[in-house]
Design a protein around this motif. Sequence first.
Motif, PDB file in Angstrom:
ATOM      1  N   PHE A  24      -6.157 -37.879 -26.477  1.00 55.34           N
ATOM      2  CA  PHE A  24      -6.621 -39.187 -26.954  1.00 55.34           C
ATOM      3  C   PHE A  24      -8.058 -38.948 -26.696  1.00 55.34           C
ATOM      4  N   ASP A  25      -8.855 -39.160 -28.134  1.00 52.13           N
ATOM      5  CA  ASP A  25     -10.141 -39.132 -28.107  1.00 52.13           C
ATOM      6  C   ASP A  25     -10.554 -40.498 -28.410  1.00 52.13           C
ATOM      7  N   PRO A  26     -11.438 -41.328 -27.488  1.00 60.84           N
ATOM      8  CA  PRO A  26     -12.087 -42.475 -27.958  1.00 60.84           C
ATOM      9  C   PRO A  26     -13.059 -42.395 -28.989  1.00 60.84           C
ATOM     10  N   THR A  27     -13.696 -41.319 -29.301  1.00 60.12           N
ATOM     11  CA  THR A  27     -14.732 -41.040 -30.521  1.00 60.12           C
ATOM     12  C   THR A  27     -14.253 -41.167 -31.881  1.00 60.12           C
ATOM     13  N   VAL A  28     -12.933 -40.982 -31.962  1.00 57.12           N
ATOM     14  CA  VAL A  28     -12.030 -40.937 -33.370  1.00 57.12           C
ATOM     15  C   VAL A  28     -11.379 -42.112 -33.603  1.00 57.12           C
ATOM     16  N   GLU A  35      -4.242 -47.723 -28.686  1.00 54.97           N
ATOM     17  CA  GLU A  35      -5.397 -46.769 -28.502  1.00 54.97           C
ATOM     18  C   GLU A  35      -6.759 -47.534 -28.995  1.00 54.97           C
ATOM     19  N   TYR A  36      -6.611 -48.536 -29.828  1.00 58.19           N
ATOM     20  CA  TYR A  36      -7.697 -49.264 -30.275  1.00 58.19           C
ATOM     21  C   TYR A  36      -8.297 -50.280 -29.219  1.00 58.19           C
ATOM     22  N   ILE A  42     -13.238 -49.063 -23.253  1.00 56.06           N
ATOM     23  CA  ILE A  42     -14.026 -48.046 -22.799  1.00 56.06           C
ATOM     24  C   ILE A  42     -15.619 -48.654 -23.353  1.00 56.06           C
ATOM     25  N   GLU A  43     -15.636 -48.998 -24.638  1.00 59.58           N
ATOM     26  CA  GLU A  43     -16.890 -49.504 -24.895  1.00 59.58           C
ATOM     27  C   GLU A  43     -17.468 -50.535 -24.243  1.00 59.58           C
ATOM     28  N   ALA A  44     -16.748 -51.488 -23.779  1.00 60.80           N
ATOM     29  CA  ALA A  44     -17.113 -52.675 -23.128  1.00 60.80           C
ATOM     30  C   ALA A  44     -17.682 -52.189 -21.778  1.00 60.80           C
ATOM     31  N   ALA A  45     -17.102 -51.208 -21.008  1.00 60.94           N
ATOM     32  CA  ALA A  45     -17.307 -50.869 -19.947  1.00 60.94           C
ATOM     33  C   ALA A  45     -18.845 -50.216 -19.810  1.00 60.94           C
TER      34      ALA A  45
END
Length: 263
Positions: A24-28, A35-36, A42-45
């Motif tokens: 799992f890659d949060p940048t893709v 995953e969404y 992650i972005e909110a944190a």
Amino acid sequence: MEPAVEELMPRLLPVDDCDLSEDFDPTVPPRTPQEYLRRVQIEAARCPDVVVAQIDPKKLRKKQTVNVSISGCQPAPEGYSPTLKWQQQQVANFSAVRQSLNKHRNRWRSQDLDSNVNMPNLEDEEGWKKFCLGEKVYSEIDTESDNENLGIDYIKVGFPPLLSIVSRMNQATVTSVLEYLISWFGEKKFTPELGRWFYALLACLEKPLLPEAHSLIRQLARRCSEVRVLEENKNEEKVSALNLIICLVSRYFDQRDLADEPS
């Protein structure tokens, strides 16, 4: 986010425990709903608790916010205040002008303007001041016209608020030009050219007033009362013009706290 804060701000989209793939890659771009939602979490944190805006001070100096006083007009000196009958008659006349303007606006708008009439762009403040007041007033030149027999030079003396002109002005233009001329009047003397344009622009304002227009006309009435107090001759034609503007703002546009007490 601390637990105490989370209790006050519950998650609208909770992410349940789920089996995310090891790669799992949060940048893709996300491939599944899980995953969404995990990516959003992650972005909110990563967002900082406090964000400071970077403001360019130069832009603030160009257009400062003006705090407008809500106080009323200065009382008219003794003998300067118009009668109630006079004020009522002016309101009736003004109402008739507005009705005629609205009724025949399309016909006047369709009339061709003279070739020398070049209406400035909306944001051209200096251009509108010159257009309405003329270069003589704008440049504060007191000399008489050199060629009186050759006709009126509107570039020098300013264009009057002809119906063919004001009928082409939408509400944004009316409000902007009113603001430009009130700004001018705040530092300069009252002139017949200024009075004619104020009357015409007020006649073009649509009701109910927008907040900006509401603030502007109150500012105009207060300025008229300030200038009137300084006028030494109550029979001066200027006093009647100032009284008229105060009357229309206070009694037609329902700003009754600015109204003159009848003499």
